[in-house]
Design a protein around this motif. Structure first.
Motif, PDB file in Angstrom:
ATOM      1  N   SER A  18       0.828  -1.207   0.000  1.00 17.50           N
ATOM      2  CA  SER A  18       0.000   0.000   0.000  1.00 17.50           C
ATOM      3  C   SER A  18       0.864   1.258   0.000  1.00 17.50           C
ATOM      4  CB  SER A  18      -0.924  -0.019   1.222  1.00 17.50           C
ATOM      5  OG  SER A  18      -1.695   1.156   1.300  1.00 17.50           O
ATOM      6  N   VAL A  21       2.497   2.121  -3.631  1.00 16.81           N
ATOM      7  CA  VAL A  21       1.669   2.772  -4.661  1.00 16.81           C
ATOM      8  C   VAL A  21       1.232   4.164  -4.220  1.00 16.81           C
ATOM      9  CG1 VAL A  21       0.909   0.604  -5.694  1.00 16.81           C
ATOM     10  CG2 VAL A  21      -0.429   1.599  -3.821  1.00 16.81           C
ATOM     11  N   ARG A  22       0.994   4.355  -2.932  1.00 18.41           N
ATOM     12  CA  ARG A  22       0.573   5.685  -2.460  1.00 18.41           C
ATOM     13  C   ARG A  22       1.707   6.707  -2.571  1.00 18.41           C
ATOM     14  NH1 ARG A  22      -0.020   5.766   2.448  1.00 18.41           N
ATOM     15  NH2 ARG A  22       0.089   3.592   3.131  1.00 18.41           N
ATOM     16  N   TYR A  31      -1.174   7.205 -11.712  1.00 22.80           N
ATOM     17  CA  TYR A  31      -1.707   5.881 -11.393  1.00 22.80           C
ATOM     18  C   TYR A  31      -0.530   4.967 -11.093  1.00 22.80           C
ATOM     19  CZ  TYR A  31      -3.557   1.172 -12.213  1.00 22.80           C
ATOM     20  OH  TYR A  31      -3.887  -0.142 -12.082  1.00 22.80           O
ATOM     21  N   ALA A  32      -0.690   4.106 -10.084  1.00 26.41           N
ATOM     22  CA  ALA A  32       0.367   3.144  -9.763  1.00 26.41           C
ATOM     23  C   ALA A  32      -0.271   1.832  -9.344  1.00 26.41           C
ATOM     24  CB  ALA A  32       1.267   3.670  -8.647  1.00 26.41           C
ATOM     25  N   ALA A  33       0.342   0.734  -9.767  1.00 32.32           N
ATOM     26  CA  ALA A  33      -0.163  -0.600  -9.395  1.00 32.32           C
ATOM     27  C   ALA A  33       1.001  -1.565  -9.298  1.00 32.32           C
ATOM     28  CB  ALA A  33      -1.173  -1.100 -10.419  1.00 32.32           C
ATOM     29  N   LEU A  34       0.857  -2.544  -8.419  1.00 33.93           N
ATOM     30  CA  LEU A  34       1.847  -3.610  -8.260  1.00 33.93           C
ATOM     31  C   LEU A  34       1.248  -4.910  -8.751  1.00 33.93           C
ATOM     32  CD1 LEU A  34       3.318  -2.792  -4.748  1.00 33.93           C
ATOM     33  CD2 LEU A  34       4.652  -2.981  -6.860  1.00 33.93           C
ATOM     34  N   TRP A  45      -2.690  -8.606  -9.606  1.00 36.31           N
ATOM     35  CA  TRP A  45      -2.648  -7.228  -9.120  1.00 36.31           C
ATOM     36  C   TRP A  45      -2.819  -7.237  -7.606  1.00 36.31           C
ATOM     37  CZ3 TRP A  45      -0.730  -3.980 -12.360  1.00 36.31           C
ATOM     38  CH2 TRP A  45      -0.927  -4.142 -13.720  1.00 36.31           C
ATOM     39  N   ALA A  48      -3.150  -0.976  -5.844  1.00 36.14           N
ATOM     40  CA  ALA A  48      -3.233   0.057  -6.887  1.00 36.14           C
ATOM     41  C   ALA A  48      -3.846   1.321  -6.299  1.00 36.14           C
ATOM     42  CB  ALA A  48      -4.081  -0.435  -8.062  1.00 36.14           C
ATOM     43  N   THR A  49      -3.516   2.474  -6.916  1.00 36.57           N
ATOM     44  CA  THR A  49      -4.128   3.740  -6.507  1.00 36.57           C
ATOM     45  C   THR A  49      -4.146   4.682  -7.712  1.00 36.57           C
ATOM     46  OG1 THR A  49      -4.133   5.477  -4.821  1.00 36.57           O
ATOM     47  CG2 THR A  49      -2.005   4.889  -5.751  1.00 36.57           C
ATOM     48  N   LEU A 127       6.161  -3.048 -11.067  1.00 35.93           N
ATOM     49  CA  LEU A 127       5.498  -1.816 -10.668  1.00 35.93           C
ATOM     50  C   LEU A 127       5.078  -1.099 -11.944  1.00 35.93           C
ATOM     51  CD1 LEU A 127       4.700   0.401  -8.594  1.00 35.93           C
ATOM     52  CD2 LEU A 127       7.036   1.279  -8.824  1.00 35.93           C
ATOM     53  N   LEU A 129       3.405   2.222 -13.583  1.00 30.98           N
ATOM     54  CA  LEU A 129       3.098   3.635 -13.361  1.00 30.98           C
ATOM     55  C   LEU A 129       2.435   4.193 -14.613  1.00 30.98           C
ATOM     56  CD1 LEU A 129       6.526   4.723 -11.811  1.00 30.98           C
ATOM     57  CD2 LEU A 129       4.448   4.039 -10.574  1.00 30.98           C
TER      58      LEU A 129
END
Length: 408
Positions: A18, A21-22, A31-34, A45, A48-49, A127, A129
């Motif tokens: 958390s 991505v934050r 935008y970001a996600a792992l 996934w 994400a944020t 990661l 982005l």
């Protein structure tokens, strides 16, 4: 710097994902996600944020949604990848899964950076982005360099969190196995010991006609009791490592504890033609201690002393009044312990290399845990060819009360 500090403090797996991505949004991306490897090797996934709070319900559906091998996260192939213009045609070429593709399209992403995450050869996933139509910015090669530094910090943090999670999972699995195995062993052991006691007390009379049979049955009883002690040690170590060693302290006369310890050890010492001597300085103050746990310490220390002391030797159980404590000593005339081995003797499963295997190496670790749980300390000195002395302290009832008051 802030990102490094936050990630360095994150050790829990979910918290680390958390945070990663934050921290990326909106400083580095919109935008970001792992995407992390699942147990079956597929990518999932995990967090994400998005910079737009209105996209939160959509973003919230991403974690746990599996990706395909052809998806965007698989395109980096071990190196960062920049997708400058993520139009619909490019997106459809990258993502084979219709549901996942529709989700990404709804996020209105315009460019992407995909950063593979790895540490020491361990693949940790990717990661991802992105920029969005709302911000009107697009990623460039310069952004890839900046994001790469952030990705390395994320990889290190995820790796740390995974190591901790793996260690915790292994510890829990071991505790479950030890608990199940110990329980399954205890039941047949109890049956064996009851049967042995019945044979010795009710069936085989203590006379010359049954001497051989009784000797064999006694051998079985000793082996069963030893196994029962080993099972108990395993359960104790499991409780200690889980922070669950329980004490039931009461006010105890120190002289009585020494007397009980001598009575406990004398039968084993007599079998080996070893003398157990009590050396008590008077007067001794009362202790605040768990009697059974203290006798367990004496049983382990004294049992080792008797085990390694040659026939005709001596084991001394001593006690002296200290400052708000009683200092207990278990001293033997055995072969001694090498100076290089002394720092290791209280580690679980450690055994002296030069001696025969006579256990699993848990007794001293349990002693230390019991003594420290009482608020005391334990140590040892030794001289090869002369013997070994174990010393431990237990707070007096007065000293324990003062310590509790000071900490209140």
């Amino acid at each position: 710097m802030k990102a490094s500090a936050v990630l360095d403090r994150s050790i829990r797996y979910e918290e680390t994902l958390s945070s990663a991505v934050r921290l990326a949004v909106p400083r580095i991306a919109d935008y970001a996600a792992l995407a992390l490897p699942a147990d079956d090797g597929s990518l999932t996934w995990a967090a994400a944020t998005h910079c737009n709070p209105d996209k939160a319900p959509l973003v919230g559906r991403m974690p746990g949604h599996g990706t395909q091998s052809e998806s965007v996260v698989a395109t980096a192939r071990g190196r960062p990848r920049l997708i400058r213009n993520l139009d619909r045609e490019t997106l459809y070429g990258l993502v084979a899964d219709d549901t996942h593709r529709d989700m990404l399209a709804a996020l209105e992403l315009t460019s992407l950076i995909v950063l593979p995450l790895s540490v020491a050869g361990r693949d940790l996933g990717s990661l991802v982005l992105g920029t969005t139509r709302e911000s009107a910015r697009m990623f460039t090669e310069r952004d890839v360099v900046i994001a790469g530094g952030f990705g390395r910090r994320v990889a290190a943090a995820v790796h740390r969190a995974l190591l901790l999670r793996d260690a915790e999972n292994a510890a829990r699995a071991r505790e479950r196995i030890v608990g199940l195995v110990s329980h399954d062993l205890r039941n047949p052991l109890s049956t064996i010991m009851l049967a042995v006691d019945f044979l010795l007390d009710e069936v085989l009379t203590d006379d010359s006609a049954h001497r051989n049979e009784r000797e064999h049955i006694e051998t079985i009883r000793r082996a069963a009791r030893r196994m029962d002690r080993l099972v108990g040690d395993l359960l104790d170590v499991t409780a200690i490592e889980a922070g669950g060693l329980r004490l039931e302290p009461t006010t105890l006369p120190a002289q009585v504890i020494v007397s009980d310890a001598v009575d406990l050890l004398s039968p084993l010492a007599a079998e080996r033609k070893i003398t157990v001597v009590a050396d008590v300085g008077t007067p001794l103050p009362a202790l605040a201690a768990d009697r059974e746990r203290l006798l367990q310490v004496f049983s382990n220390l004294g049992g080792n002393a008797i085990k390694f002391t040659p026939e005709g030797g001596q084991v001394v159980i001593a006690a002296r009044a200290g400052e708000r404590c009683v200092e207990f000593v278990v001293r033997d005339t055995g072969p001694g312990i090498a100076a290089g081995d002394l720092p290791c003797i209280f580690l679980p499963f450690w055994q002296q290399r030069a001696t025969r295997r006579a256990g699993v190496g848990l007794g001293l670790a349990i002693c230390r845990a019991i003594v420290e749980a009482h608020g005391g300390a334990i140590g040892a000195t030794s001289e090869l060819g002369v013997g070994t002395t174990f010393t431990f302290t237990i707070p007096t009832s007065d000293g324990r009360d003062r310590s509790a008051a000071a900490g209140a």
